[in-house]
Design an enzyme around this catalytic site. Sequence first.
Site, PDB file in Angstrom:
ATOM      1  N   MET A  75     -18.496 -22.232 -17.997  1.00  0.00           N
ATOM      2  CA  MET A  75     -19.700 -23.062 -18.063  1.00  0.00           C
ATOM      3  C   MET A  75     -20.933 -22.163 -18.132  1.00  0.00           C
ATOM      4  SD  MET A  75     -19.111 -26.643 -16.048  1.00  0.00           S
ATOM      5  CE  MET A  75     -19.954 -26.181 -14.584  1.00  0.00           C
ATOM      6  N   GLY A  76     -20.734 -20.923 -18.536  1.00  0.00           N
ATOM      7  CA  GLY A  76     -21.864 -20.007 -18.643  1.00  0.00           C
ATOM      8  C   GLY A  76     -22.262 -19.456 -17.291  1.00  0.00           C
TER       9      GLY A  76
ATOM     10  N   LEU B  48     -22.633 -16.385 -16.672  1.00  0.00           N
ATOM     11  CA  LEU B  48     -21.561 -15.407 -16.576  1.00  0.00           C
ATOM     12  C   LEU B  48     -21.855 -14.328 -15.539  1.00  0.00           C
ATOM     13  CD1 LEU B  48     -20.772 -14.923 -20.375  1.00  0.00           C
ATOM     14  CD2 LEU B  48     -19.760 -16.555 -18.770  1.00  0.00           C
ATOM     15  N   HIS B  49     -20.766 -13.855 -14.909  1.00  0.00           N
ATOM     16  CA  HIS B  49     -20.848 -12.803 -13.898  1.00  0.00           C
ATOM     17  C   HIS B  49     -19.668 -11.859 -14.101  1.00  0.00           C
ATOM     18  CE1 HIS B  49     -17.727 -15.095 -11.887  1.00  0.00           C
ATOM     19  NE2 HIS B  49     -18.526 -16.160 -11.889  1.00  0.00           N
TER      20      HIS B  49
ATOM     21  N   HIS C 272     -16.212 -13.245 -14.882  1.00  0.00           N
ATOM     22  CA  HIS C 272     -16.061 -13.648 -16.283  1.00  0.00           C
ATOM     23  C   HIS C 272     -15.846 -12.425 -17.169  1.00  0.00           C
ATOM     24  CE1 HIS C 272     -18.526 -17.179 -14.812  1.00  0.00           C
ATOM     25  NE2 HIS C 272     -17.499 -17.782 -15.367  1.00  0.00           N
TER      26      HIS C 272
ATOM     27  N   GLN D  31     -18.163 -32.373 -15.007  1.00  0.00           N
ATOM     28  CA  GLN D  31     -17.880 -31.513 -13.858  1.00  0.00           C
ATOM     29  C   GLN D  31     -18.817 -31.794 -12.680  1.00  0.00           C
ATOM     30  OE1 GLN D  31     -14.718 -30.008 -14.938  1.00  0.00           O
ATOM     31  NE2 GLN D  31     -15.599 -28.430 -13.681  1.00  0.00           N
TER      32      GLN D  31
END
Length: 124
Positions: free
Chosen positions: A30-31, A33-34, A37, A61
């Site tokens: 779902m973006g 990002l870390h 991911h 969600q």
Amino acid sequence: MKIIRSKKQLHKILNSYRLDGKAIGFVPTMGALHLGHVSLMDKCRLDNDISVLSIFVNPTQFGKNEDFRKYPRQIKHDEMLAKKAKVDIIFYPSAEEMYPNSHKTYVDVEGFNNVLCGKFRPGH
């Protein structure tokens, strides 16, 4: 790195890779990002010829008291991390693309909707 927003376009491109015998890996997100991911993108790249990252902030969600609009959308940051991880394709659809007006399919798994986060988040 290609950014694709339509299911039809993604399907067409992936089919051409399949016809060429390419292995395609997929990392759904779902973006926002870390490093977790990034590790998935790295593994996807190692195990496949083509890596596809989806970034879809899925409205389904979110519970009724959770704010879908406030979920972080860090497009440039996410694209930078994906590029560093050598992702081939980012699939970045809209909610309308994923859930058109003709959408009629829903999944409710009986006996599982009241465990894990479903216990505290009705509908999950």
